[in-house]
Design a protein around this motif. Structure first.
Motif, mmCIF file in Angstrom:
data_model
loop_
_atom_site.group_PDB
_atom_site.id
_atom_site.type_symbol
_atom_site.label_atom_id
_atom_site.label_comp_id
_atom_site.label_asym_id
_atom_site.label_seq_id
_atom_site.Cartn_x
_atom_site.Cartn_y
_atom_site.Cartn_z
ATOM 1 N N VAL A 131 0.848 -1.204 0.000
ATOM 2 C CA VAL A 131 0.000 0.000 0.000
ATOM 3 C C VAL A 131 0.880 1.250 0.000
ATOM 4 O O VAL A 131 0.611 2.217 -0.731
ATOM 5 N N ARG A 132 1.933 1.227 0.790
ATOM 6 C CA ARG A 132 2.850 2.376 0.855
ATOM 7 C C ARG A 132 3.541 2.626 -0.486
ATOM 8 O O ARG A 132 3.565 3.754 -0.989
ATOM 9 N N ASP A 133 4.084 1.569 -1.075
ATOM 10 C CA ASP A 133 4.825 1.717 -2.331
ATOM 11 C C ASP A 133 3.918 2.210 -3.467
ATOM 12 O O ASP A 133 4.314 3.031 -4.285
ATOM 13 N N HIS A 134 2.702 1.696 -3.503
ATOM 14 C CA HIS A 134 1.738 2.123 -4.518
ATOM 15 C C HIS A 134 1.411 3.607 -4.340
ATOM 16 O O HIS A 134 1.346 4.367 -5.322
ATOM 17 N N LEU A 135 1.239 4.030 -3.082
ATOM 18 C CA LEU A 135 0.916 5.430 -2.815
ATOM 19 C C LEU A 135 2.079 6.344 -3.197
ATOM 20 O O LEU A 135 1.864 7.451 -3.705
ATOM 21 N N ARG A 194 -1.174 1.889 8.072
ATOM 22 C CA ARG A 194 0.052 2.252 8.806
ATOM 23 C C ARG A 194 -0.230 2.313 10.302
ATOM 24 O O ARG A 194 0.540 1.800 11.120
ATOM 25 N N ASN A 195 -1.339 2.947 10.663
ATOM 26 C CA ASN A 195 -1.678 3.093 12.083
ATOM 27 C C ASN A 195 -2.014 1.761 12.735
ATOM 28 O O ASN A 195 -1.789 1.576 13.929
ATOM 29 N N LYS A 199 2.591 0.785 16.355
ATOM 30 C CA LYS A 199 2.043 1.526 17.492
ATOM 31 C C LYS A 199 2.599 2.949 17.540
ATOM 32 O O LYS A 199 1.891 3.882 17.913
ATOM 33 N N THR A 200 3.864 3.108 17.209
ATOM 34 C CA THR A 200 4.480 4.446 17.221
ATOM 35 C C THR A 200 5.288 4.641 15.949
ATOM 36 O O THR A 200 5.759 3.680 15.346
ATOM 37 N N TRP A 201 5.416 5.894 15.554
ATOM 38 C CA TRP A 201 6.271 6.228 14.420
ATOM 39 C C TRP A 201 6.811 7.643 14.607
ATOM 40 O O TRP A 201 6.418 8.357 15.529
ATOM 41 N N SER A 202 7.675 8.045 13.740
ATOM 42 C CA SER A 202 8.456 9.276 13.938
ATOM 43 C C SER A 202 7.692 10.571 13.685
ATOM 44 O O SER A 202 8.204 11.639 13.954
ATOM 45 N N PHE A 206 5.620 9.115 5.351
ATOM 46 C CA PHE A 206 6.065 7.842 4.775
ATOM 47 C C PHE A 206 7.158 7.242 5.662
ATOM 48 O O PHE A 206 8.175 7.888 5.923
ATOM 49 N N VAL A 207 6.919 6.008 6.103
ATOM 50 C CA VAL A 207 7.858 5.383 7.038
ATOM 51 C C VAL A 207 8.199 3.961 6.609
ATOM 52 O O VAL A 207 7.507 3.347 5.792
#
Length: 293
Positions: A131-135, A194-195, A199-202, A206-207
């Protein structure tokens, strides 16, 4: 004799490499022969700008590239500066000589059918990565943003309700880029998965799987991998997708000034290169389609 003195100067006083010195030698001997072919009475110290221009024309007629001719002219300029220092002459004959213009390569872009295949028919991995790469591919194409701008996006830069992305470009100049419903759905899908995945991200939009911000090399690699599935052209970078965005906008009658603002160009001249791209495409179509072309 003068050429030998100049080459020794490069070697012992300027500490040039032997390879560079050899290149100067070839260029200067080639020029000296050309001068003698033009007029036996001419020497390196009494040639004028016209003789040098004739030499440049002869090189172009021999199919030397503009870059090669400019390099040879640079050798000549250095040689005559040396002769001025040594007081072998009083006027530099190269001072009013201009080298040939280098032809700027036209931007490489994907055709609409190729982009449709890339977005609608190409297989991406399942789950968060897919999903990330497509976006990422979709955002490059839908907004025309630069690679550095994409990886610099934070969650606070995306307004789904207003369908706007705030982009921080070169020299920290910010601009707003609108987007349509299709991208809006893709962004919402990415945020949800992603969420759920971490649980946590920066705070970056995009991560990676560990929640850290993406870096340039990773994005370049995934873009190249996906573009390889639909095109064979040599250039398969995020910038190709930026070119594709601009070309698609222009082909669909978008105003050039509007494209300039969306791309974050400082001047219209940088945007005008896309008009040449579309014209080149038009010429290809004409040659293929017209029976008398």
């Amino acid at each position: 004799m003068l050429i030998d003195s100049f080459l020794k100067y490069l070697q012992f006083e300027r500490n040039y490499s032997q390879k560079t010195i050899n290149s100067y030698r070839v260029d200067l001997i080639q020029f000296e022969r050309s001068v003698k072919d033009c007029n036996e009475e001419l020497t390196l110290t009494n040639v004028d700008a016209d003789i040098i221009r004739q030499w440049i024309v002869s090189l172009m007629e021999k199919k030397y590239t503009a870059s090669s001719v400019d390099r040879k002219l640079s050798s000549l300029r250095s040689f005559y500066r040396f002769l001025l220092i040594k007081k072998e002459l009083s006027i530099d004959p190269t001072r009013k000589v201009v080298g040939p213009k280098k032809k700027k390569p036209l931007p490489v872009f994907l055709k609409e059918v190729e982009m449709n295949k890339l977005l609608d028919e190409t297989d991406y991995k399942e789950g968060f990565i897919g999903v990330r790469d497509h976006l990422i591919i979709e955002i490059f194409y839908a907004t025309g943003i630069r690679l550095s701008e994409l990886i610099g996006l934070n969650d606070t830069d995306i307004s789904i309700n207003d369908s706007l992305i705030k982009v921080t470009g070169k020299r920290n100049k910010q601009r707003l880029i609108p987007f349509g419903n299709e991208l809006k759905e893709s962004i919402s899908e990415y945020i949800n998965i992603r969420n759920e995945t971490m649980k946590t991200w920066s705070g970056a939009f995009f991560v990676k799987e560990n929640g850290e911000r993406l870096y340039s090399a990773l994005v370049e690699k995934l873009v190249k991998r996906q573009l390889t599935k639909v095109v064979t052209q040599k250039k398969r970078s995020p910038h190709v997708l930026r070119h594709t965005f601009a070309t698609a906008m222009l082909n669909n009658e978008a105003n050039l000034n509007a494209i300039k603002e969306l791309l974050g160009h400082a001047s219209l001249a940088a945007t005008e290169v896309y008009t040449h791209t579309t014209f080149e495409e038009l010429k290809k179509i004409y040659k293929l389609a017209h029976p008398r072309a």
